[in-house]
Write an enzyme that holds these catalytic residues in place. Structure first.
Site, PDB file in Angstrom:
ATOM      1  N   CYS A   2       0.837  -1.206   0.000  1.00  0.00           N
ATOM      2  CA  CYS A   2       0.000   0.000   0.000  1.00  0.00           C
ATOM      3  C   CYS A   2       0.872   1.256   0.000  1.00  0.00           C
ATOM      4  CB  CYS A   2      -0.978  -0.007   1.179  1.00  0.00           C
ATOM      5  SG  CYS A   2      -0.376   0.744   2.700  1.00  0.00           S
ATOM      6  N   CYS A   5       2.731   2.028   3.239  1.00  0.00           N
ATOM      7  CA  CYS A   5       3.837   1.089   3.464  1.00  0.00           C
ATOM      8  C   CYS A   5       5.046   1.507   2.627  1.00  0.00           C
ATOM      9  CB  CYS A   5       3.413  -0.334   3.140  1.00  0.00           C
ATOM     10  SG  CYS A   5       2.386  -1.076   4.440  1.00  0.00           S
ATOM     11  N   ASP A  28       0.764  15.824   5.320  1.00  0.00           N
ATOM     12  CA  ASP A  28      -0.204  15.416   4.300  1.00  0.00           C
ATOM     13  C   ASP A  28       0.105  16.186   3.014  1.00  0.00           C
ATOM     14  OD1 ASP A  28      -3.363  14.118   4.466  1.00  0.00           O
ATOM     15  OD2 ASP A  28      -2.814  15.332   2.720  1.00  0.00           O
ATOM     16  N   ASN A  82     -10.520   8.536   9.520  1.00  0.00           N
ATOM     17  CA  ASN A  82     -11.645   8.156   8.680  1.00  0.00           C
ATOM     18  C   ASN A  82     -11.695   6.642   8.584  1.00  0.00           C
ATOM     19  OD1 ASN A  82     -12.274  10.869   8.132  1.00  0.00           O
ATOM     20  ND2 ASN A  82     -10.762  10.945   6.494  1.00  0.00           N
ATOM     21  N   GLY A  88     -15.055   8.029   4.612  1.00  0.00           N
ATOM     22  CA  GLY A  88     -14.218   8.738   3.648  1.00  0.00           C
ATOM     23  C   GLY A  88     -12.762   8.300   3.663  1.00  0.00           C
ATOM     24  N   HIS A  93      -4.696   2.084   5.148  1.00  0.00           N
ATOM     25  CA  HIS A  93      -3.624   1.850   6.144  1.00  0.00           C
ATOM     26  C   HIS A  93      -3.932   2.849   7.242  1.00  0.00           C
ATOM     27  CE1 HIS A  93       0.887   1.044   7.027  1.00  0.00           C
ATOM     28  NE2 HIS A  93       0.455   1.837   7.994  1.00  0.00           N
ATOM     29  N   HIS A  95      -4.464   5.638   9.670  1.00  0.00           N
ATOM     30  CA  HIS A  95      -3.772   6.922   9.815  1.00  0.00           C
ATOM     31  C   HIS A  95      -4.654   7.892  10.572  1.00  0.00           C
ATOM     32  CE1 HIS A  95      -5.964   6.924   5.975  1.00  0.00           C
ATOM     33  NE2 HIS A  95      -6.149   8.225   6.150  1.00  0.00           N
ATOM     34  N   HIS A  97      -5.245  11.928  11.126  1.00  0.00           N
ATOM     35  CA  HIS A  97      -4.976  13.288  10.658  1.00  0.00           C
ATOM     36  C   HIS A  97      -4.810  14.163  11.898  1.00  0.00           C
ATOM     37  CE1 HIS A  97      -6.514  12.539   6.453  1.00  0.00           C
ATOM     38  NE2 HIS A  97      -7.174  11.578   7.089  1.00  0.00           N
TER      39      HIS A  97
HETATM   40  P1  AMP Z   1      -8.058   9.450   4.051  1.00  0.00           P
HETATM   41  O1  AMP Z   1      -8.957  10.117   3.058  1.00  0.00           O
HETATM   42  O2  AMP Z   1      -8.508   9.610   5.470  1.00  0.00           O
HETATM   43  O3  AMP Z   1      -7.760   8.030   3.678  1.00  0.00           O
HETATM   44  O4  AMP Z   1      -6.694  10.259   4.016  1.00  0.00           O
HETATM   45  C1  AMP Z   1      -5.659   9.962   3.136  1.00  0.00           C
HETATM   46  C2  AMP Z   1      -4.759  11.153   3.136  1.00  0.00           C
HETATM   47  O5  AMP Z   1      -3.523  10.798   2.557  1.00  0.00           O
HETATM   48  C3  AMP Z   1      -5.295  12.364   2.344  1.00  0.00           C
HETATM   49  O6  AMP Z   1      -5.439  13.481   3.211  1.00  0.00           O
HETATM   50  C4  AMP Z   1      -4.219  12.583   1.278  1.00  0.00           C
HETATM   51  O7  AMP Z   1      -4.004  13.955   1.001  1.00  0.00           O
HETATM   52  C5  AMP Z   1      -3.011  11.926   1.909  1.00  0.00           C
HETATM   53  N1  AMP Z   1      -1.985  11.466   0.966  1.00  0.00           N
HETATM   54  C6  AMP Z   1      -2.161  10.735  -0.155  1.00  0.00           C
HETATM   55  N2  AMP Z   1      -0.985  10.470  -0.740  1.00  0.00           N
HETATM   56  C7  AMP Z   1      -0.027  11.051   0.034  1.00  0.00           C
HETATM   57  C8  AMP Z   1       1.406  11.150  -0.060  1.00  0.00           C
HETATM   58  N3  AMP Z   1       2.106  10.575  -1.045  1.00  0.00           N
HETATM   59  N4  AMP Z   1       2.051  11.841   0.905  1.00  0.00           N
HETATM   60  C9  AMP Z   1       1.358  12.423   1.906  1.00  0.00           C
HETATM   61  N5  AMP Z   1       0.016  12.375   2.052  1.00  0.00           N
HETATM   62  C10 AMP Z   1      -0.660  11.701   1.115  1.00  0.00           C
END
Ligand code: AMP
Length: 118
Positions: A2, A5, A28, A82, A88, A93, A95, A97
């Site tokens: 993913c 990862c 982010d 989320n 959403g 993986h 995380h 925010h």
């Molecule tokens: P979620 O919608 O809760 O799954 O959040 C995923 C988050 O990952 C979003 O806020 C994206 O902006 C962030 N994201 C996606 N790709 C990357 C990346 N390569 N580096 C940093 N953040 C990322």
């Protein structure tokens, strides 16, 4: 493997804020606030729904350390995770925010009538 990862393995670059044996924090890529950091476990866990209390013990301290590191602790901040489609969650993986750096609004949480289930 993913996306997160790959970030952990440094196969995809990220702006790292804090890292220890079990957790990683990085900016982010699409910030929704002046401070928008993602805190993740290095172990691949799909999301909050399946995380163990043991991991959450470490995650709690790690998030508190992030807030101190970027100096948002005193002014206040928000922690969001989320979960699944309705929550959403785009990256499967776990995380968190960590949002701050300004007075955050409490809006756009849902497009539906909030009284529907009352
Ligand atoms: P979620 O919608 O809760 O799954 O959040 C995923 C988050 O990952 C979003 O806020 C994206 O902006 C962030 N994201 C996606 N790709 C990357 C990346 N390569 N580096 C940093 N953040 C990322």
């Amino acid at each position: 493997m993913c996306l997160f990862c790959k970030i952990i393995k440094k196969e995809i670059p990220s702006e790292i804020i804090l890292e220890n044996e079990n957790f990683l924090a990085f900016h982010d890529i699409n910030p929704k606030a002046p401070v928008h950091i993602l805190a993740i476990p290095k172990l691949h866990i799909e999301g909050f729904d399946v995380v163990s209390p043991e991991i959450m013990v470490g995650m709690t301290t790690f998030i508190q350390d992030i807030a101190k590191e970027v100096d948002i602790q005193k002014a206040g901040y928000r922690v969001i995770t989320n979960i699944g489609d309705n929550g959403g969650q785009e990256v499967k993986h776990l995380h968190f925010h960590v949002l701050g750096g300004a007075k955050l609004k409490w809006s756009h949480l849902s497009d539906s009538n909030p009284k529907k289930f009352l």
